[in-house]
Design a protein around this motif. Structure first.
Motif, PDB file in Angstrom:
ATOM      1  N   TYR A   1     -21.181  -0.892  61.127  1.00 49.49           N
ATOM      2  CA  TYR A   1     -21.939  -2.092  60.773  1.00 49.49           C
ATOM      3  C   TYR A   1     -22.807  -1.932  59.543  1.00 49.49           C
ATOM      4  O   TYR A   1     -23.982  -2.195  59.560  1.00 49.49           O
TER       5      TYR A   1
ATOM      6  N   SER B   1     -22.457  -3.695  56.909  1.00 49.20           N
ATOM      7  CA  SER B   1     -22.404  -4.942  56.144  1.00 49.20           C
ATOM      8  C   SER B   1     -23.777  -5.296  55.601  1.00 49.20           C
ATOM      9  O   SER B   1     -23.928  -5.628  54.440  1.00 49.20           O
TER      10      SER B   1
ATOM     11  N   CYS C   1     -30.466 -10.632  61.482  1.00 50.36           N
ATOM     12  CA  CYS C   1     -29.026 -10.665  61.195  1.00 50.36           C
ATOM     13  C   CYS C   1     -28.522 -12.102  61.104  1.00 50.36           C
ATOM     14  O   CYS C   1     -27.722 -12.434  60.231  1.00 50.36           O
TER      15      CYS C   1
ATOM     16  N   GLN D   1     -29.364 -13.783  57.704  1.00 55.67           N
ATOM     17  CA  GLN D   1     -28.808 -13.266  56.458  1.00 55.67           C
ATOM     18  C   GLN D   1     -27.906 -14.317  55.821  1.00 55.67           C
ATOM     19  O   GLN D   1     -27.128 -14.984  56.497  1.00 55.67           O
TER      20      GLN D   1
ATOM     21  N   THR E   1     -20.551 -14.164  59.202  1.00 45.62           N
ATOM     22  CA  THR E   1     -21.348 -14.431  60.383  1.00 45.62           C
ATOM     23  C   THR E   1     -21.439 -13.123  61.141  1.00 45.62           C
ATOM     24  O   THR E   1     -20.422 -12.546  61.507  1.00 45.62           O
ATOM     25  N   PHE E   2     -22.626 -12.647  61.351  1.00 37.24           N
ATOM     26  CA  PHE E   2     -22.800 -11.373  62.022  1.00 37.24           C
ATOM     27  C   PHE E   2     -22.935 -11.599  63.517  1.00 37.24           C
ATOM     28  O   PHE E   2     -23.945 -12.093  63.986  1.00 37.24           O
ATOM     29  N   ASN E   3     -21.899 -11.234  64.240  1.00 33.00           N
ATOM     30  CA  ASN E   3     -21.865 -11.442  65.678  1.00 33.00           C
ATOM     31  C   ASN E   3     -22.373 -10.240  66.464  1.00 33.00           C
ATOM     32  O   ASN E   3     -22.511 -10.321  67.671  1.00 33.00           O
TER      33      ASN E   3
ATOM     34  N   PHE F   1     -25.120  -6.654  66.275  1.00 37.52           N
ATOM     35  CA  PHE F   1     -26.133  -5.888  65.573  1.00 37.52           C
ATOM     36  C   PHE F   1     -26.349  -4.581  66.314  1.00 37.52           C
ATOM     37  O   PHE F   1     -25.979  -4.438  67.472  1.00 37.52           O
TER      38      PHE F   1
ATOM     39  N   ARG G   1     -28.853  -2.897  61.746  1.00 39.59           N
ATOM     40  CA  ARG G   1     -27.641  -3.137  60.968  1.00 39.59           C
ATOM     41  C   ARG G   1     -26.891  -4.309  61.581  1.00 39.59           C
ATOM     42  O   ARG G   1     -26.840  -4.448  62.798  1.00 39.59           O
ATOM     43  N   CYS G   2     -26.303  -5.128  60.725  1.00 43.21           N
ATOM     44  CA  CYS G   2     -25.590  -6.326  61.150  1.00 43.21           C
ATOM     45  C   CYS G   2     -24.102  -6.139  60.907  1.00 43.21           C
ATOM     46  O   CYS G   2     -23.710  -5.599  59.869  1.00 43.21           O
ATOM     47  N   GLY G   3     -23.278  -6.602  61.837  1.00 41.58           N
ATOM     48  CA  GLY G   3     -21.835  -6.462  61.689  1.00 41.58           C
ATOM     49  C   GLY G   3     -21.067  -7.634  62.254  1.00 41.58           C
ATOM     50  O   GLY G   3     -21.605  -8.461  62.977  1.00 41.58           O
ATOM     51  N   GLU G   4     -19.794  -7.661  61.923  1.00 43.62           N
ATOM     52  CA  GLU G   4     -18.931  -8.772  62.310  1.00 43.62           C
ATOM     53  C   GLU G   4     -18.131  -8.500  63.574  1.00 43.62           C
ATOM     54  O   GLU G   4     -17.601  -9.425  64.171  1.00 43.62           O
TER      55      GLU G   4
END
Length: 108
Positions: A20, A22, A40, A43, A48-50, A52, A61-64
């Motif tokens: 993550y 991103s 997240c 941002q 779209t960060f689904n 974290f 941290r943010c991730g998809e």
């Protein structure tokens, strides 16, 4: 406290590439699951960060997508390994460890 997020587990994060990456946010005074989720979701950009994660006490941290549960480099591990660092934003909660991350699904 309502997190509006689902805890997915503790994962090892010792190897590159880190999970993550991103968007990485250093929240030294406010890190806690609800705050990371909000940051997240706020941002800007096409993603779209689904998911974290919380890492090392102050890193959000943010991730998809979720980590693969049987990943060679990022295996799911015992929850106790993510109980090393206190969350500055809510010291009743732990925010991961040096090489271990707490992963959440924002489900929004």
């Amino acid at each position: 406290m309502s997190l509006c997020a689902e805890y997915k587990g503790c994962f090892a994060n010792k190897h590159d590439p880190k999970l993550y990456a991103s968007v990485t946010l250093d929240l030294p005074e406010t890190t806690a699951p609800p705050n990371c989720r909000i940051e997240c979701k706020n941002q800007h950009g096409p993603a779209t960060f689904n998911y974290f994660r919380l890492e090392n006490g102050t890193i959000c941290r943010c991730g998809e997508g979720p980590p693969a549960p049987f990943s060679l480099h990022h295996p799911k591990v015992e929850d106790s390994l993510c109980e090393e660092k206190l969350c500055p934003g809510d010291t009743r909660i732990k925010c991961g460890g040096t090489d271990y991350i707490k992963v959440f699904d924002t489900f929004i």
